[in-house]
Design a protein around this motif. Structure first.
Motif, PDB file in Angstrom:
ATOM      1  N   VAL A  93      -8.227   4.666  21.991  1.00 50.22           N
ATOM      2  CA  VAL A  93      -8.188   6.016  21.406  1.00 50.22           C
ATOM      3  C   VAL A  93      -9.257   6.228  20.349  1.00 50.22           C
ATOM      4  N   GLY A  94      -9.876   5.162  19.832  1.00 49.60           N
ATOM      5  CA  GLY A  94     -10.990   5.314  18.908  1.00 49.60           C
ATOM      6  C   GLY A  94     -10.626   5.416  17.447  1.00 49.60           C
ATOM      7  N   ASP A  95      -9.367   5.728  17.116  1.00 46.45           N
ATOM      8  CA  ASP A  95      -8.973   5.865  15.725  1.00 46.45           C
ATOM      9  C   ASP A  95      -7.601   5.221  15.549  1.00 46.45           C
ATOM     10  N   GLY A  96      -7.166   5.115  14.295  1.00 48.76           N
ATOM     11  CA  GLY A  96      -5.874   4.494  14.031  1.00 48.76           C
ATOM     12  C   GLY A  96      -5.908   2.987  14.019  1.00 48.76           C
ATOM     13  N   THR A  97      -7.101   2.402  13.859  1.00 49.29           N
ATOM     14  CA  THR A  97      -7.203   0.941  13.880  1.00 49.29           C
ATOM     15  C   THR A  97      -6.583   0.324  12.628  1.00 49.29           C
ATOM     16  N   THR A  98      -6.790   0.960  11.482  1.00 49.66           N
ATOM     17  CA  THR A  98      -6.141   0.462  10.265  1.00 49.66           C
ATOM     18  C   THR A  98      -4.638   0.667  10.334  1.00 49.66           C
ATOM     19  N   THR A  99      -4.207   1.796  10.884  1.00 49.60           N
ATOM     20  CA  THR A  99      -2.778   2.092  11.011  1.00 49.60           C
ATOM     21  C   THR A  99      -2.066   1.051  11.850  1.00 49.60           C
ATOM     22  N   VAL A 100      -2.645   0.660  12.969  1.00 48.40           N
ATOM     23  CA  VAL A 100      -1.965  -0.283  13.863  1.00 48.40           C
ATOM     24  C   VAL A 100      -1.833  -1.655  13.204  1.00 48.40           C
ATOM     25  N   VAL A 101      -2.839  -2.059  12.428  1.00 46.61           N
ATOM     26  CA  VAL A 101      -2.759  -3.343  11.732  1.00 46.61           C
ATOM     27  C   VAL A 101      -1.700  -3.284  10.632  1.00 46.61           C
ATOM     28  N   LEU A 102      -1.651  -2.174   9.891  1.00 44.00           N
ATOM     29  CA  LEU A 102      -0.630  -2.032   8.850  1.00 44.00           C
ATOM     30  C   LEU A 102       0.770  -2.008   9.438  1.00 44.00           C
ATOM     31  N   ALA A 550      -1.349  13.062  19.264  1.00 51.59           N
ATOM     32  CA  ALA A 550      -0.105  12.288  19.354  1.00 51.59           C
ATOM     33  C   ALA A 550      -0.349  10.922  19.981  1.00 51.59           C
ATOM     34  N   VAL A 551      -1.339  10.819  20.871  1.00 50.21           N
ATOM     35  CA  VAL A 551      -1.588   9.557  21.551  1.00 50.21           C
ATOM     36  C   VAL A 551      -2.024   8.471  20.568  1.00 50.21           C
ATOM     37  N   VAL A 552      -2.653   8.865  19.449  1.00 50.22           N
ATOM     38  CA  VAL A 552      -3.072   7.869  18.457  1.00 50.22           C
ATOM     39  C   VAL A 552      -1.861   7.171  17.863  1.00 50.22           C
ATOM     40  N   LYS A 553      -0.871   7.960  17.438  1.00 47.22           N
ATOM     41  CA  LYS A 553       0.325   7.377  16.825  1.00 47.22           C
ATOM     42  C   LYS A 553       1.162   6.628  17.842  1.00 47.22           C
ATOM     43  N   ILE A 554       1.269   7.166  19.051  1.00 45.81           N
ATOM     44  CA  ILE A 554       2.054   6.492  20.103  1.00 45.81           C
ATOM     45  C   ILE A 554       1.443   5.138  20.430  1.00 45.81           C
ATOM     46  N   ASN A 555       0.119   5.112  20.609  1.00 46.43           N
ATOM     47  CA  ASN A 555      -0.543   3.853  20.948  1.00 46.43           C
ATOM     48  C   ASN A 555      -0.447   2.857  19.803  1.00 46.43           C
ATOM     49  N   ALA A 556      -0.529   3.346  18.551  1.00 41.47           N
ATOM     50  CA  ALA A 556      -0.443   2.448  17.393  1.00 41.47           C
ATOM     51  C   ALA A 556       0.936   1.796  17.307  1.00 41.47           C
ATOM     52  N   ILE A 557       1.997   2.581  17.494  1.00 41.43           N
ATOM     53  CA  ILE A 557       3.353   2.019  17.421  1.00 41.43           C
ATOM     54  C   ILE A 557       3.588   1.060  18.575  1.00 41.43           C
ATOM     55  N   ASN A 558       3.129   1.412  19.759  1.00 40.19           N
ATOM     56  CA  ASN A 558       3.292   0.523  20.912  1.00 40.19           C
ATOM     57  C   ASN A 558       2.589  -0.811  20.687  1.00 40.19           C
ATOM     58  N   ALA A 559       1.312  -0.741  20.288  1.00 39.09           N
ATOM     59  CA  ALA A 559       0.531  -1.971  20.119  1.00 39.09           C
ATOM     60  C   ALA A 559       1.076  -2.818  18.981  1.00 39.09           C
ATOM     61  N   ALA A 560       1.466  -2.184  17.869  1.00 42.68           N
ATOM     62  CA  ALA A 560       1.985  -2.945  16.732  1.00 42.68           C
ATOM     63  C   ALA A 560       3.314  -3.605  17.078  1.00 42.68           C
ATOM     64  N   THR A 561       4.160  -2.894  17.815  1.00 43.11           N
ATOM     65  CA  THR A 561       5.454  -3.475  18.206  1.00 43.11           C
ATOM     66  C   THR A 561       5.263  -4.671  19.119  1.00 43.11           C
ATOM     67  N   GLU A 562       4.385  -4.537  20.113  1.00 48.47           N
ATOM     68  CA  GLU A 562       4.153  -5.649  21.032  1.00 48.47           C
ATOM     69  C   GLU A 562       3.551  -6.844  20.309  1.00 48.47           C
ATOM     70  N   ALA A 563       2.638  -6.592  19.361  1.00 50.86           N
ATOM     71  CA  ALA A 563       2.043  -7.696  18.607  1.00 50.86           C
ATOM     72  C   ALA A 563       3.096  -8.397  17.757  1.00 50.86           C
ATOM     73  N   ALA A 564       3.951  -7.622  17.075  1.00 47.25           N
ATOM     74  CA  ALA A 564       4.998  -8.229  16.247  1.00 47.25           C
ATOM     75  C   ALA A 564       5.972  -9.031  17.102  1.00 47.25           C
ATOM     76  N   CYS A 565       6.351  -8.474  18.258  1.00 48.26           N
ATOM     77  CA  CYS A 565       7.273  -9.201  19.143  1.00 48.26           C
ATOM     78  C   CYS A 565       6.641 -10.478  19.680  1.00 48.26           C
ATOM     79  N   LEU A 566       5.351 -10.414  19.969  1.00 46.40           N
ATOM     80  CA  LEU A 566       4.664 -11.605  20.471  1.00 46.40           C
ATOM     81  C   LEU A 566       4.629 -12.705  19.419  1.00 46.40           C
ATOM     82  N   ILE A 567       4.337 -12.335  18.188  1.00 39.35           N
ATOM     83  CA  ILE A 567       4.267 -13.333  17.117  1.00 39.35           C
ATOM     84  C   ILE A 567       5.652 -13.900  16.808  1.00 39.35           C
ATOM     85  N   LEU A 568       6.676 -13.058  16.838  1.00 40.21           N
ATOM     86  CA  LEU A 568       8.039 -13.543  16.578  1.00 40.21           C
ATOM     87  C   LEU A 568       8.547 -14.442  17.696  1.00 40.21           C
TER      88      LEU A 568
END
Length: 610
Positions: A93-102, A550-568
């Motif tokens: 999506v090009g944006d929201g990179t800081t958001t997804v990491v946070l 809306a796709v920026v926020k949706i993609n950020a929550i999806n990617a952050a959730t999958e990353a957190a689940c993977l690490i856990l």
């Protein structure tokens, strides 16, 4: 006695490093939260920049999350997952990179106390995924579509999305100027998904306002010979011949040998070489083209030949620019000059060579296909122009996604506050441990109000060694306060509005209290209120055109959730030692590449082949 004689079983090579269990999960969480802390201060319009200095001496100044994550030399295997999701968010999506990491860092930070208290990781993973699905459904519910509007209205709305993205960048002071430029460039390429159809050329010098958009193709003047100055520098409705061949006399790449019985035959060989190049040049001119572009070299002979016939030529044009010229002009790149027909020639309304700063640019405008555009960036320091290019890339990606998905949500932390409240209300309807995990937003805030020893709440082992939250007698003194103000601290989704306030130097607690009060209105009219970054208060961000797709926020929550689940889900890390043979080969290779001894010395460039 028989048990004592059991032989020892060795599974892993000596020196293998293994760590597992709860300490390993906590270690991974700590590494990821450390990465999130690096980019935390770059969020929002008042975010700070990072200066990254690499081993080659190159300095990069940026507040783009993806750029910072790429330049960080992260070695921790779990922390690299956050680097990957930042890159994924940037490419998608090009944006929201800081958001997804946070988001990912906050998810893991919220999970850490439960892991320490013995809660199984899979219980947290299930709750995270359930909360993610609920959050995404709420975003889709609150999103507003921009479909069905006229092109002028749509361009205005897209410019608002681009301005929101650029407001947090280094060029935020000129966001309206660049936002309209970005929208025009994206609309010019139509439905073409190739991002390289939008070229960005950087010219040091001047101010940001000196930047301009070319509705077509522009590229710097290529290397040329003396005859180039005699060629025309402007044409109206010219035909263009695009080539991928060399137009110069070249020596043989391999050793060639010609045996002659008569020395007079040598001149016939030289004449044949000249006849070949002249035949190519004649065919180029006979095609009717007034502009000849080639990806390979055009020599001094060809340059003077074309100049004598009022034909403009440019050699060594980059493949990307040549393809953009082909797409815009309707021409086709040729690998031969034989049988050139009009259908393969391109055209444009105006071609001119223009001076831009200290550079000369070849500009093709008014192209019939119109599927490309070029932004010429001006500015002071090279680092500033590099960051401006990255900022425009993010804005271009946002506008493209907004065109395809056509739904936007309120920015400035408004959508994050709305989701956080929705999850809190939904968690009260869930039975079982999932309510505690999803609603841990509240409990963490309560526990964080007191020192560990004096807290009115503490963890106590329950049945089957499962911990549970119990109240001390002192807790009953604070229950009335908890009923009146149940959300006394922000959670993982509310990290966005809090960080926006912190980075702008405002009192985050005061602003968040105002936002909670507004979002708690039963009519739902406060769902679009976010942080007013200019005054330190709250504002209807949607009404003030602070939008994001809306796709920026949706993609950020999806990617952050999958990353957190993977690490856990990782409870053991095995690090294999380097084998001695591999180390030996590496040492031998290093000697071979260095000064080395005679045994490692290779055949040099000027040495005789044996």
């Amino acid at each position: 006695m028989a048990n004592m004689m059991q032989p020892q079983i060795i599974l892993l090579k000596e020196g293998t490093d293994t760590s597992q269990g709860k300490p390993q999960i906590i270690s991974n969480i700590n590494a990821c939260t450390g990465i999130a802390d690096v980019v935390r201060t770059t969020l929002g319009p008042r975010g700070m920049d990072k200066l990254i200095h690499d081993e080659k001496g190159n300095a990069t100044i940026s507040n783009d999350g993806a750029t910072i994550m790429k330049l960080l030399d992260v070695v921790h295997p779990a922390a690299k997952i956050l680097v990957d999701i930042a890159k994924s968010q940037d490419s998608e999506v090009g944006d929201g990179t800081t958001t997804v990491v946070l988001f990912a860092g906050e998810f893991l930070k919220e999970a850490k106390p439960f892991i320490e208290d013995g809660v199984h990781s899979q219980s947290l993973i299930r709750s995270f995924r359930a909360a993610s699905n609920l959050a995404i459904s709420k975003i889709k519910e609150l999103a507003v579509s921009i479909e069905g509007k006229s092109m002028e209205e749509k361009k205005s709305l897209l410019a608002k999305c681009a301005a929101t993205t650029l407001s947090s960048k280094l060029i935020g002071g000129e966001k309206e100027f660049f936002a309209s430029m970005v929208v025009d460039s994206v609309i010019s390429i139509g439905n073409d998904d190739r991002l390289n159809m939008i070229g960005i050329k950087k010219v040091p010098g001047g101010t940001m306002r000196d930047s301009f958009l070319v509705d077509g193709v522009a590229f710097k003047k290529t290397f040329s010979y003396a005859g180039f100055e005699q060629q025309p520098k402007k044409f109206l409705n010219p035909k263009m011949l695009l080539l991928n061949i060399e137009l110069e006399l070249k020596s043989e790449k391999e050793n060639a040998e010609i045996r002659l019985s008569d020395p007079l035959q040598y001149q016939s060989i030289v004449d044949a070489e000249w006849n070949i190049i002249y035949d190519k040049l004649d065919k180029c001119v006979q095609s009717g083209a007034k502009i000849v572009l080639s990806r390979l070299a055009i020599g001094d002979l060809a340059t003077q030949y074309f100049a004598d016939r009022d034909v403009f030529c440019a050699g060594r044009v980059t493949e990307e620019d040549l393809q953009r010229v082909a797409a815009a002009s309707g021409g086709t790149v040729q690998t031969s000059v034989n049988n050139v027909i009009d259908e393969v020639l391109g055209t444009c309304e105006v071609f001119e060579e223009r001076q831009v700063g200290n550079e000369r640019f070849n500009i093709f405008s008014g192209c019939p296909s119109g599927r490309t555009a070029t932004i010429v960036l001006r500015g002071g320091a090279d680092q500033f122009i590099e960051e401006a290019e990255r900022s425009l890339h993010d804005a271009i990606m946002i506008v493209r996604r907004a065109l395809k998905n056509s739904t936007v949500v309120a920015g400035g932390g408004a959508i994050d506050m709305a989701i956080s409240r929705y999850l809190w209300e939904h968690a009260r309807k869930i039975a079982g441990k999932a309510q505690l995990f999803i609603n841990f937003i509240i409990l963490k805030g309560i526990r964080g109000m007191w020192p560990a020893r004096s807290s009115p709440f503490r963890q106590s082992p329950g049945s089957n060694s499962q911990p549970k939250l119990v109240c001390t007698p002192r807790a009953f003194l604070v229950l009335p306060y908890l009923i009146v103000q149940p959300k006394c601290e922000e959670g993982h989704l509310m990290v966005i509005p809090r960080q926006l306030c912190d980075n702008a130097g405002f009192d985050a607690t005061d602003v968040l209290n105002k936002l909670r009060q507004k979002h708690a209105l039963p009519s739902g009219e406060g769902a679009r209120y976010g942080v007013d970054i200019n005054t330190g208060g709250i504002i209807d961000t949607f009404a003030n055109f602070v939008w994001e797709p809306a796709v920026v926020k949706i993609n950020a929550i999806n990617a952050a959730t999958e990353a957190a689940c993977l690490i856990l889900s990782v409870d053991e890390t095995v690090k294999n030692p380097k084998s001695e043979s591999a180390q030996g080969d590496a040492a031998a290779g290093a000697m071979g590449r260095g000064r080395g001894g005679a045994g490692f010395r290779g055949r040099g460039r000027g040495m005789r082949r044996r």
